[in-house]
Design an enzyme around this catalytic site. Structure first.
Site, short mmCIF file in Angstrom:
data_model
loop_
_atom_site.label_atom_id
_atom_site.label_comp_id
_atom_site.label_asym_id
_atom_site.label_seq_id
_atom_site.Cartn_x
_atom_site.Cartn_y
_atom_site.Cartn_z
N ASP A 11 55.32 25.33 8.89
CA ASP A 11 55.46 24.24 9.96
C ASP A 11 54.30 23.25 10.00
O ASP A 11 53.30 23.59 9.40
CB ASP A 11 55.41 24.87 11.35
N ASN A 59 67.86 21.65 12.01
CA ASN A 59 67.16 20.65 11.50
C ASN A 59 67.93 19.19 11.50
O ASN A 59 67.55 18.16 11.11
CB ASN A 59 66.38 20.77 10.22
#
Length: 220
Positions: A11, A59
């Site tokens: 991330d 996503n």
């Protein structure tokens, strides 16, 4: 106590790019370079399986330009890096739903899996179009067994071991729908470092933190 099986939530690519006034895809490219570097470190450390979260089922809601750029990047990276990783003894496996992914990219993923199938030095599991709840739902569809072992056989990669250690970069302290079945007893290490800045030393520090812990799996 060594960590043989490690999973990472990679991330912070977007924030890394934003801090440098770069397009977000540049952050993803930098992050992909770090995946390859830390994979090589993992192989040196004796880690047998490394799983990275590259694209989640959620996503798809990101801006179309970013999603399109990611798909193009994945295709280019698979083409360029599969022969190199194959020479280094890396076995590649992609876990996640193939539905909704462009057929040309699916073909590349399957080619990479076939090309590296016999390698045994380390397995790289790439969680792509992946969600932990989706995996459990897909496994449960039509399940008629009664044991955990029978259920595991229906997961995307039944041969995957439960991660000893889950690392998340960028300071977030959640697992974001990642390996929900497999991480039932994993140790978690959270680091504020953004993924493109996650160094070999950061990796070693996370492994050292893991090794300092005691794991009892509900016992004493």
């Amino acid at each position: 106590m060594s960590a043989d099986y490690v999973a990472i939530i990679t991330d912070g690519n977007g924030r890394w790019a934003q801090q440098r006034d770069l397009p977000v895809i540049e952050g993803h490219q930098a992050g992909a370079d770090v995946v390859k570097a830390r994979l090589r470190d993992a192989a040196e450390f004796g880690i047998r399986e490394l799983t990275v979260y590259s694209f989640s089922t959620e996503n798809w809601t990101r801006p179309k330009q970013e999603v399109d750029g990611l798909m193009a990047m994945f295709a280019e990276r698979i083409d360029r890096e599969t022969p190199e990783l194959n020479d280094e003894g890396v076995r590649m496996r992609f876990i996640g739903r193939r539905e909704g992914v462009g057929p040309e990219l699916v073909e590349r993923m399957e080619w990479a899996e076939r090309t590296t199938a016999a390698n045994e030095r380390i397995t790289l599991f790439v969680a792509f179009n992946y969600g932990g709840r989706a995996e459990i739902l897909d496994a449960a569809r039509g399940f008629t067994g009664t044991t955990e072992e029978e259920f595991r056989a229906r997961l995307y990669a039944p041969e995957m071991h439960d991660p000893d250690l889950l690392i998340r970069t960028s300071g977030e302290q959640r697992i974001s729908n990642y390996l929900l079945w497999q991480c039932a007893y994993s140790e978690f290490v959270f680091t504020p470092t953004l993924w493109p800045d996650f160094s070999r030393e950061d990796f070693e520090a996370a492994l050292a933190e893991y090794e300092a812990r005691g794991r009892r799996f509900g016992g004493r």
